[in-house]
Design a protein around this motif. Structure first.
Motif, PDB file in Angstrom:
ATOM      1  N   TYR A 118      -7.139  30.466 111.655  1.00 52.71           N
ATOM      2  CA  TYR A 118      -6.305  29.796 110.737  1.00 52.71           C
ATOM      3  C   TYR A 118      -4.841  30.320 110.536  1.00 52.71           C
ATOM      4  CZ  TYR A 118      -8.277  32.684 107.030  1.00 52.71           C
ATOM      5  OH  TYR A 118      -9.258  33.819 106.377  1.00 52.71           O
ATOM      6  N   VAL A 119      -3.719  29.400 109.515  1.00 50.19           N
ATOM      7  CA  VAL A 119      -2.966  30.289 109.465  1.00 50.19           C
ATOM      8  C   VAL A 119      -2.581  30.081 107.952  1.00 50.19           C
ATOM      9  CG1 VAL A 119      -0.469  30.058 109.375  1.00 50.19           C
ATOM     10  CG2 VAL A 119      -1.824  29.684 111.461  1.00 50.19           C
ATOM     11  N   MET A 120      -2.452  30.916 107.070  1.00 52.42           N
ATOM     12  CA  MET A 120      -1.812  31.222 105.657  1.00 52.42           C
ATOM     13  C   MET A 120      -0.955  31.378 105.425  1.00 52.42           C
ATOM     14  SD  MET A 120      -5.358  33.311 104.427  1.00 52.42           S
ATOM     15  CE  MET A 120      -5.486  32.235 102.374  1.00 52.42           C
ATOM     16  N   GLU A 121      -0.516  30.592 103.812  1.00 53.65           N
ATOM     17  CA  GLU A 121       1.336  31.053 103.764  1.00 53.65           C
ATOM     18  C   GLU A 121       1.573  31.830 102.331  1.00 53.65           C
ATOM     19  OE1 GLU A 121       3.959  27.490 104.379  1.00 53.65           O
ATOM     20  OE2 GLU A 121       3.481  27.368 102.884  1.00 53.65           O
ATOM     21  N   PHE A 122       2.132  32.934 102.320  1.00 51.13           N
ATOM     22  CA  PHE A 122       2.515  33.580 101.005  1.00 51.13           C
ATOM     23  C   PHE A 122       3.789  33.665 101.050  1.00 51.13           C
ATOM     24  CE2 PHE A 122      -1.228  35.218 103.409  1.00 51.13           C
ATOM     25  CZ  PHE A 122      -2.121  35.386 101.723  1.00 51.13           C
ATOM     26  N   GLU A 123       4.112  34.524 100.205  1.00 46.16           N
ATOM     27  CA  GLU A 123       5.605  34.453 100.106  1.00 46.16           C
ATOM     28  C   GLU A 123       6.100  36.006 100.300  1.00 46.16           C
ATOM     29  OE1 GLU A 123       6.664  34.231  95.130  1.00 46.16           O
ATOM     30  OE2 GLU A 123       5.143  32.735  95.352  1.00 46.16           O
ATOM     31  N   ASN A 124       5.159  36.631  99.947  1.00 42.86           N
ATOM     32  CA  ASN A 124       5.824  37.448 100.608  1.00 42.86           C
ATOM     33  C   ASN A 124       4.643  38.857 100.717  1.00 42.86           C
ATOM     34  OD1 ASN A 124       4.996  38.984  98.286  1.00 42.86           O
ATOM     35  ND2 ASN A 124       7.379  38.106  97.679  1.00 42.86           N
ATOM     36  N   MET A 125       4.743  39.868 101.760  1.00 44.84           N
ATOM     37  CA  MET A 125       3.727  40.717 101.781  1.00 44.84           C
ATOM     38  C   MET A 125       2.674  40.707 100.845  1.00 44.84           C
ATOM     39  SD  MET A 125       1.468  41.612 104.525  1.00 44.84           S
ATOM     40  CE  MET A 125       2.279  41.908 106.332  1.00 44.84           C
ATOM     41  N   GLU A 126       3.452  41.533  99.732  1.00 52.54           N
ATOM     42  CA  GLU A 126       3.015  41.986  98.389  1.00 52.54           C
ATOM     43  C   GLU A 126       2.585  41.067  97.818  1.00 52.54           C
ATOM     44  OE1 GLU A 126       4.559  44.450  94.357  1.00 52.54           O
ATOM     45  OE2 GLU A 126       5.704  42.282  95.217  1.00 52.54           O
ATOM     46  N   THR A 127       3.021  39.962  97.735  1.00 52.38           N
ATOM     47  CA  THR A 127       2.095  38.626  97.126  1.00 52.38           C
ATOM     48  C   THR A 127       0.607  38.518  98.441  1.00 52.38           C
ATOM     49  OG1 THR A 127       3.700  37.178  96.474  1.00 52.38           O
ATOM     50  CG2 THR A 127       1.599  36.333  97.155  1.00 52.38           C
ATOM     51  N   ARG A 128       0.411  38.600  99.186  1.00 53.40           N
ATOM     52  CA  ARG A 128      -0.565  38.369 100.199  1.00 53.40           C
ATOM     53  C   ARG A 128      -1.653  39.802 100.228  1.00 53.40           C
ATOM     54  NH1 ARG A 128      -3.638  41.582 104.106  1.00 53.40           N
ATOM     55  NH2 ARG A 128      -4.610  39.965 105.625  1.00 53.40           N
ATOM     56  N   ASP A 129      -1.036  40.866 100.005  1.00 53.03           N
ATOM     57  CA  ASP A 129      -2.273  41.413 100.045  1.00 53.03           C
ATOM     58  C   ASP A 129      -2.702  41.519  98.079  1.00 53.03           C
ATOM     59  OD1 ASP A 129      -1.235  42.621 102.077  1.00 53.03           O
ATOM     60  OD2 ASP A 129      -0.020  44.040 101.263  1.00 53.03           O
ATOM     61  N   GLN A 130      -1.939  41.463  97.724  1.00 53.42           N
ATOM     62  CA  GLN A 130      -3.029  40.775  95.948  1.00 53.42           C
ATOM     63  C   GLN A 130      -4.119  39.582  96.265  1.00 53.42           C
ATOM     64  OE1 GLN A 130       0.314  39.399  92.949  1.00 53.42           O
ATOM     65  NE2 GLN A 130      -1.039  39.151  92.005  1.00 53.42           N
ATOM     66  N   LYS A 131      -3.025  38.428  96.385  1.00 56.80           N
ATOM     67  CA  LYS A 131      -4.347  37.504  96.689  1.00 56.80           C
ATOM     68  C   LYS A 131      -5.497  38.160  97.604  1.00 56.80           C
ATOM     69  CE  LYS A 131      -1.737  34.711  94.457  1.00 56.80           C
ATOM     70  NZ  LYS A 131      -1.715  33.972  92.433  1.00 56.80           N
ATOM     71  N   PHE A 132      -5.247  38.831  98.161  1.00 59.12           N
ATOM     72  CA  PHE A 132      -6.319  39.437  99.345  1.00 59.12           C
ATOM     73  C   PHE A 132      -7.553  40.157  98.546  1.00 59.12           C
ATOM     74  CE2 PHE A 132      -5.641  36.814 103.275  1.00 59.12           C
ATOM     75  CZ  PHE A 132      -6.759  36.679 103.876  1.00 59.12           C
ATOM     76  N   ALA A 133      -6.782  41.050  97.572  1.00 60.10           N
ATOM     77  CA  ALA A 133      -7.829  41.781  96.868  1.00 60.10           C
ATOM     78  C   ALA A 133      -8.128  41.234  95.363  1.00 60.10           C
ATOM     79  CB  ALA A 133      -6.433  42.878  96.479  1.00 60.10           C
ATOM     80  N   GLU A 134      -7.639  40.317  95.546  1.00 60.85           N
ATOM     81  CA  GLU A 134      -8.125  39.164  94.033  1.00 60.85           C
ATOM     82  C   GLU A 134      -9.880  38.875  95.181  1.00 60.85           C
ATOM     83  OE1 GLU A 134      -5.624  36.795  93.045  1.00 60.85           O
ATOM     84  OE2 GLU A 134      -4.586  38.344  91.569  1.00 60.85           O
ATOM     85  N   PHE A 135      -9.941  37.891  95.592  1.00 54.22           N
ATOM     86  CA  PHE A 135     -10.418  37.446  96.834  1.00 54.22           C
ATOM     87  C   PHE A 135     -11.664  37.988  96.644  1.00 54.22           C
ATOM     88  CE2 PHE A 135     -11.683  36.462 100.959  1.00 54.22           C
ATOM     89  CZ  PHE A 135     -12.772  35.315 100.719  1.00 54.22           C
ATOM     90  N   ARG A 136     -10.868  39.639  98.005  1.00 53.49           N
ATOM     91  CA  ARG A 136     -12.636  40.148  98.337  1.00 53.49           C
ATOM     92  C   ARG A 136     -13.184  40.544  96.787  1.00 53.49           C
ATOM     93  NH1 ARG A 136      -8.673  42.195 101.756  1.00 53.49           N
ATOM     94  NH2 ARG A 136      -7.904  43.566 100.193  1.00 53.49           N
TER      95      ARG A 136
END
Length: 105
Positions: free
Chosen positions: A53-71
């Motif tokens: 699957y493909v996910m879309e993020f504004e940038n790597m920082e946002t991606r890392d933040q969102k995955f931390a929240e998810f986990r």
């Protein structure tokens, strides 16, 4: 825009379990955290046992933040634990980070 292709190598016999977990739980938890999935595929060769699957993020920082929240989300932790009571579903996860080229839209 940053795109992440995630490749899940699924343990044999667990493809239905991963599809159910995504369709009934994971996608909703992603949405709760503002995580956008743009595409989903399953390998046509059952011997490969992979989900993409493909996910879309504004940038790597946002991606890392969102995955931390998810986990760290208690709902996700509960769902994951319950869905893996008979053993792990995912053997390995690969991530490929992509950006669109200027000559293709």
């Amino acid at each position: 825009m940053l795109h992440e292709l995630r490749i899940y190598h699924i343990h044999p016999g667990k493809m239905q379990a991963i599809n159910e977990r995504f369709s009934k739980h994971t996608l909703g938890i992603f949405a709760k955290h503002g995580m956008r999935v743009t595409e989903f595929w399953q390998d046509v060769d059952p011997e490969h046992n992979r989900l993409y699957y493909v996910m879309e993020f504004e940038n790597m920082e946002t991606r890392d933040q969102k995955f931390a929240e998810f986990r760290n989300d208690p709902e996700w932790q509960k769902i994951r634990s319950e869905s893996e009571k008979d053993g792990p579903i995912v053997d390995k996860v690969e991530s490929v980070f992509l950006k669109r080229v200027g000559y293709f839209s």
